[in-house]
Design an enzyme around this catalytic site. Sequence first.
Site, PDB file in Angstrom:
ATOM      1  N   HIS A   1       0.838  -1.199   0.000  1.00  0.00           N
ATOM      2  CA  HIS A   1       0.000   0.000   0.000  1.00  0.00           C
ATOM      3  C   HIS A   1       0.878   1.256   0.000  1.00  0.00           C
ATOM      4  CE1 HIS A   1      -3.094  -2.608   2.296  1.00  0.00           C
ATOM      5  NE2 HIS A   1      -3.574  -2.436   1.076  1.00  0.00           N
TER       6      HIS A   1
ATOM      7  N   LYS B   1     -15.883  -7.102   5.694  1.00  0.00           N
ATOM      8  CA  LYS B   1     -14.826  -7.878   6.343  1.00  0.00           C
ATOM      9  C   LYS B   1     -14.889  -7.602   7.851  1.00  0.00           C
ATOM     10  CE  LYS B   1     -11.719  -7.250   2.394  1.00  0.00           C
ATOM     11  NZ  LYS B   1     -10.420  -6.743   1.969  1.00  0.00           N
TER      12      LYS B   1
ATOM     13  N   ARG C   1      -2.550  -6.388  -8.049  1.00  0.00           N
ATOM     14  CA  ARG C   1      -1.377  -7.206  -7.753  1.00  0.00           C
ATOM     15  C   ARG C   1      -1.218  -8.345  -8.743  1.00  0.00           C
ATOM     16  NH1 ARG C   1      -3.574  -7.677  -1.884  1.00  0.00           N
ATOM     17  NH2 ARG C   1      -5.045  -8.733  -3.209  1.00  0.00           N
TER      18      ARG C   1
ATOM     19  N   SER D   1      -3.144  -7.497   2.961  1.00  0.00           N
ATOM     20  CA  SER D   1      -3.444  -7.362   4.387  1.00  0.00           C
ATOM     21  C   SER D   1      -3.947  -8.677   4.967  1.00  0.00           C
ATOM     22  CB  SER D   1      -4.486  -6.268   4.610  1.00  0.00           C
ATOM     23  OG  SER D   1      -3.992  -5.018   4.237  1.00  0.00           O
TER      24      SER D   1
END
Length: 163
Positions: free
Chosen positions: A18, A42, A91, A129
Amino acid sequence: MTTTAIYPGTFDPITNGHTDLIQRASKLFDKVIVAVAEHSGKQPAFSLQERIDLANTVLTNVDKIEVCGFDTLLVDFARQKNAQIILRGLRAVSDFEYEFQLTGMNRKMAPEIETLFLMPAEQYTYISSSLVKELARLGGDVSSFVHEKVFSALKDKLKNKIK
Protein backbone atom coordinates in the site's frame (compact mmCIF):
# COMPACT_ATOMS: atom_id res chain seq x y z
CA MET A 1 -7.01 22.63 -11.61
CA THR A 2 -5.85 20.36 -8.81
CA THR A 3 -5.96 16.66 -9.61
CA THR A 4 -7.05 14.63 -6.61
CA ALA A 5 -6.92 10.85 -6.51
CA ILE A 6 -8.65 8.81 -3.86
CA TYR A 7 -7.11 5.47 -2.88
CA PRO A 8 -9.73 3.43 -0.97
CA GLY A 9 -9.25 0.31 1.06
CA THR A 10 -9.66 -1.26 4.46
CA PHE A 11 -5.92 -1.03 5.15
CA ASP A 12 -6.26 -3.68 7.85
CA PRO A 13 -3.34 -3.31 8.25
CA ILE A 14 -1.59 -0.97 5.84
CA THR A 15 1.23 -2.92 4.17
CA ASN A 16 4.45 -2.00 2.39
CA GLY A 17 2.58 -2.65 -0.86
CA HIS A 18 0.00 0.00 0.00
CA THR A 19 2.73 2.42 1.02
CA ASP A 20 4.62 1.83 -2.22
CA LEU A 21 1.53 2.58 -4.28
CA ILE A 22 0.71 5.73 -2.24
CA GLN A 23 4.25 7.06 -2.53
CA ARG A 24 4.23 6.56 -6.30
CA ALA A 25 0.75 8.09 -6.63
CA SER A 26 1.86 11.17 -4.68
CA LYS A 27 4.30 11.87 -7.53
CA LEU A 28 1.55 11.62 -10.14
CA PHE A 29 -1.26 13.65 -8.55
CA ASP A 30 -1.57 16.96 -6.75
CA LYS A 31 -3.27 15.26 -3.81
CA VAL A 32 -3.86 11.65 -2.78
CA ILE A 33 -6.58 10.84 -0.28
CA VAL A 34 -6.06 7.53 1.48
CA ALA A 35 -9.68 6.60 2.20
CA VAL A 36 -9.96 4.02 4.96
CA ALA A 37 -13.25 2.13 4.64
CA GLU A 38 -15.15 1.57 7.85
CA HIS A 39 -17.48 -1.14 6.49
CA SER A 40 -16.33 -3.51 3.82
CA GLY A 41 -18.04 -6.76 4.66
CA LYS A 42 -14.83 -7.88 6.34
CA GLN A 43 -14.15 -8.27 10.05
CA PRO A 44 -11.20 -5.94 10.58
CA ALA A 45 -8.58 -6.71 13.21
CA PHE A 46 -8.11 -2.98 13.84
CA SER A 47 -10.78 -0.38 14.49
CA LEU A 48 -11.32 2.38 11.95
CA GLN A 49 -9.45 4.89 14.11
CA GLU A 50 -6.54 2.47 14.62
CA ARG A 51 -6.27 1.95 10.86
CA ILE A 52 -6.35 5.71 10.24
CA ASP A 53 -3.71 6.28 12.91
CA LEU A 54 -1.45 3.55 11.53
CA ALA A 55 -1.75 4.94 8.01
CA ASN A 56 -0.91 8.44 9.24
CA THR A 57 2.11 7.08 11.10
CA VAL A 58 3.40 5.08 8.14
CA LEU A 59 2.82 7.92 5.66
CA THR A 60 4.28 10.75 7.76
CA ASN A 61 7.02 11.47 5.22
CA VAL A 62 4.82 11.29 2.11
CA ASP A 63 3.85 14.67 0.69
CA LYS A 64 0.44 15.61 -0.67
CA ILE A 65 -1.62 13.00 1.14
CA GLU A 66 -4.59 13.04 3.45
CA VAL A 67 -5.80 10.01 5.41
CA CYS A 68 -9.44 9.83 6.40
CA GLY A 69 -12.13 7.29 7.13
CA PHE A 70 -15.41 6.91 5.30
CA ASP A 71 -18.59 4.87 5.61
CA THR A 72 -20.52 5.88 2.50
CA LEU A 73 -20.53 4.86 -1.12
CA LEU A 74 -17.05 5.44 -2.49
CA VAL A 75 -18.28 7.62 -5.36
CA ASP A 76 -20.20 9.81 -2.91
CA PHE A 77 -17.09 10.17 -0.77
CA ALA A 78 -14.99 10.94 -3.85
CA ARG A 79 -17.45 13.66 -4.86
CA GLN A 80 -17.42 15.08 -1.33
CA LYS A 81 -13.61 15.27 -1.50
CA ASN A 82 -13.64 16.67 -5.07
CA ALA A 83 -11.62 13.71 -6.33
CA GLN A 84 -11.51 13.14 -10.06
CA ILE A 85 -9.77 9.77 -9.85
CA ILE A 86 -10.27 6.54 -7.96
CA LEU A 87 -6.95 4.79 -7.67
CA ARG A 88 -6.86 1.02 -7.30
CA GLY A 89 -4.00 -1.42 -6.99
CA LEU A 90 -3.72 -4.55 -9.10
CA ARG A 91 -1.38 -7.21 -7.75
CA ALA A 92 -2.27 -10.12 -9.98
CA VAL A 93 -4.69 -11.26 -12.66
CA SER A 94 -6.90 -12.60 -9.88
CA ASP A 95 -7.59 -9.01 -8.74
CA PHE A 96 -8.71 -7.93 -12.18
CA GLU A 97 -12.21 -9.45 -12.36
CA TYR A 98 -13.32 -7.96 -9.03
CA GLU A 99 -11.77 -4.57 -9.85
CA PHE A 100 -13.37 -4.65 -13.31
CA GLN A 101 -16.81 -5.08 -11.70
CA LEU A 102 -16.20 -2.28 -9.19
CA THR A 103 -14.99 0.05 -11.92
CA GLY A 104 -18.05 -0.59 -14.06
CA MET A 105 -20.40 0.04 -11.13
CA ASN A 106 -18.57 3.20 -10.09
CA ARG A 107 -18.58 4.48 -13.69
CA LYS A 108 -22.33 3.93 -13.90
CA MET A 109 -22.93 5.87 -10.67
CA ALA A 110 -20.33 8.59 -11.29
CA PRO A 111 -19.23 8.84 -14.93
CA GLU A 112 -17.26 12.00 -14.15
CA ILE A 113 -14.84 10.05 -11.91
CA GLU A 114 -12.21 7.99 -13.67
CA THR A 115 -10.66 4.83 -12.22
CA LEU A 116 -6.95 4.23 -12.71
CA PHE A 117 -4.92 1.17 -11.77
CA LEU A 118 -1.37 0.98 -10.50
CA MET A 119 0.62 -2.15 -9.98
CA PRO A 120 2.82 -2.39 -6.90
CA ALA A 121 6.56 -2.81 -7.20
CA GLU A 122 7.46 -6.42 -7.98
CA GLN A 123 8.57 -7.23 -4.43
CA TYR A 124 5.10 -6.36 -3.12
CA THR A 125 2.87 -8.16 -5.63
CA TYR A 126 2.14 -11.07 -3.30
CA ILE A 127 1.49 -9.01 -0.15
CA SER A 128 -2.07 -8.48 1.04
CA SER A 129 -3.44 -7.36 4.39
CA SER A 130 -5.34 -10.64 4.69
CA LEU A 131 -2.22 -12.73 4.17
CA VAL A 132 -0.23 -10.57 6.60
CA LYS A 133 -2.89 -11.02 9.29
CA GLU A 134 -3.14 -14.77 8.71
CA LEU A 135 0.62 -15.23 8.79
CA ALA A 136 0.84 -13.13 11.94
CA ARG A 137 -1.97 -15.10 13.65
CA LEU A 138 -0.05 -18.31 12.95
CA GLY A 139 3.12 -16.92 14.50
CA GLY A 140 4.93 -16.00 11.29
CA ASP A 141 7.33 -13.10 10.93
CA VAL A 142 5.61 -10.31 8.99
CA SER A 143 8.19 -7.62 9.77
CA SER A 144 9.35 -7.39 6.14
CA PHE A 145 5.78 -6.81 4.87
CA VAL A 146 4.74 -3.89 7.10
CA HIS A 147 6.19 -0.76 8.69
CA GLU A 148 7.78 -1.33 12.11
CA LYS A 149 4.93 0.56 13.84
CA VAL A 150 2.36 -1.67 12.12
CA PHE A 151 4.39 -4.73 13.11
CA SER A 152 4.34 -3.54 16.73
CA ALA A 153 0.58 -2.87 16.57
CA LEU A 154 -0.01 -6.36 15.16
CA LYS A 155 2.02 -7.90 17.98
CA ASP A 156 -0.03 -5.98 20.55
CA LYS A 157 -3.31 -6.87 18.82
CA LEU A 158 -2.45 -10.55 18.57
CA LYS A 159 -1.06 -10.71 22.11
CA ASN A 160 2.53 -11.31 20.99
CA LYS A 161 1.76 -14.45 18.97
CA ILE A 162 4.06 -13.18 16.22
CA LYS A 163 7.83 -13.18 16.41
